[in-house]
Design an enzyme around this catalytic site. Structure first.
Site, PDB file in Angstrom:
ATOM      1  N   GLY A 178       4.651 -16.832   6.675  1.00 21.17           N
ATOM      2  CA  GLY A 178       3.637 -16.267   7.558  1.00 21.17           C
ATOM      3  C   GLY A 178       3.895 -16.533   9.026  1.00 21.17           C
ATOM      4  O   GLY A 178       3.079 -16.213   9.880  1.00 21.17           O
ATOM      5  N   HIS A 179       5.029 -17.148   9.337  1.00 23.10           N
ATOM      6  CA  HIS A 179       5.322 -17.513  10.727  1.00 23.10           C
ATOM      7  C   HIS A 179       6.207 -16.434  11.341  1.00 23.10           C
ATOM      8  O   HIS A 179       7.422 -16.499  11.288  1.00 23.10           O
ATOM      9  CB  HIS A 179       5.995 -18.887  10.772  1.00 23.10           C
ATOM     10  N   PHE A 180       5.586 -15.429  11.901  1.00 23.07           N
ATOM     11  CA  PHE A 180       6.235 -14.262  12.471  1.00 23.07           C
ATOM     12  C   PHE A 180       7.001 -13.474  11.404  1.00 23.07           C
ATOM     13  O   PHE A 180       8.229 -13.449  11.411  1.00 23.07           O
ATOM     14  CB  PHE A 180       7.152 -14.626  13.647  1.00 23.07           C
TER      15      PHE A 180
END
Length: 100
Positions: free
Chosen positions: A21-23
């Site tokens: 979910g981090h970029f």
């Protein structure tokens, strides 16, 4: 106190759970993982990280890239750190420590 220097390498696998979910589509290694590596290296010398006195995150670290982590004791309560990928400074700063 004679200068103590600790060195380690770090590399976050592209499959690490935090990256999903981090970029999405172009993940970056979160700063918290860099700080976790720093805390872990300090723990090998019986030091517990209390907090950051100063921190600058200057460039991204991508999953799968290798970086060097170096920390140098300033005094009994502070260490200076640098995280470097090839010739690029990723992060630097100072941390406050206490015996673990």
């Amino acid at each position: 106190m004679s200068a103590q220097v600790l060195r380690s390498t770090l590399c976050v696998a592209p499959t690490h759970a935090c990256l999903a979910g981090h970029f999405p589509g172009r993940p970056l290694v979160p700063a918290v993982l860099l700080l976790d590596a720093l805390a872990g290296l300090l723990e090998t010398r019986g030091q517990r990280m209390l907090g950051l006195s100063e921190a600058k995150f200057l460039a991204p670290l991508l999953p799968g890239e290798h970086a060097a982590l170096e920390i140098v004791a300033i005094d009994a309560a502070q260490w200076r750190f640098h995280i470097i990928r090839a010739d690029t400074l990723i992060a630097c700063g100072r941390v406050r420590v206490a015996p673990a």
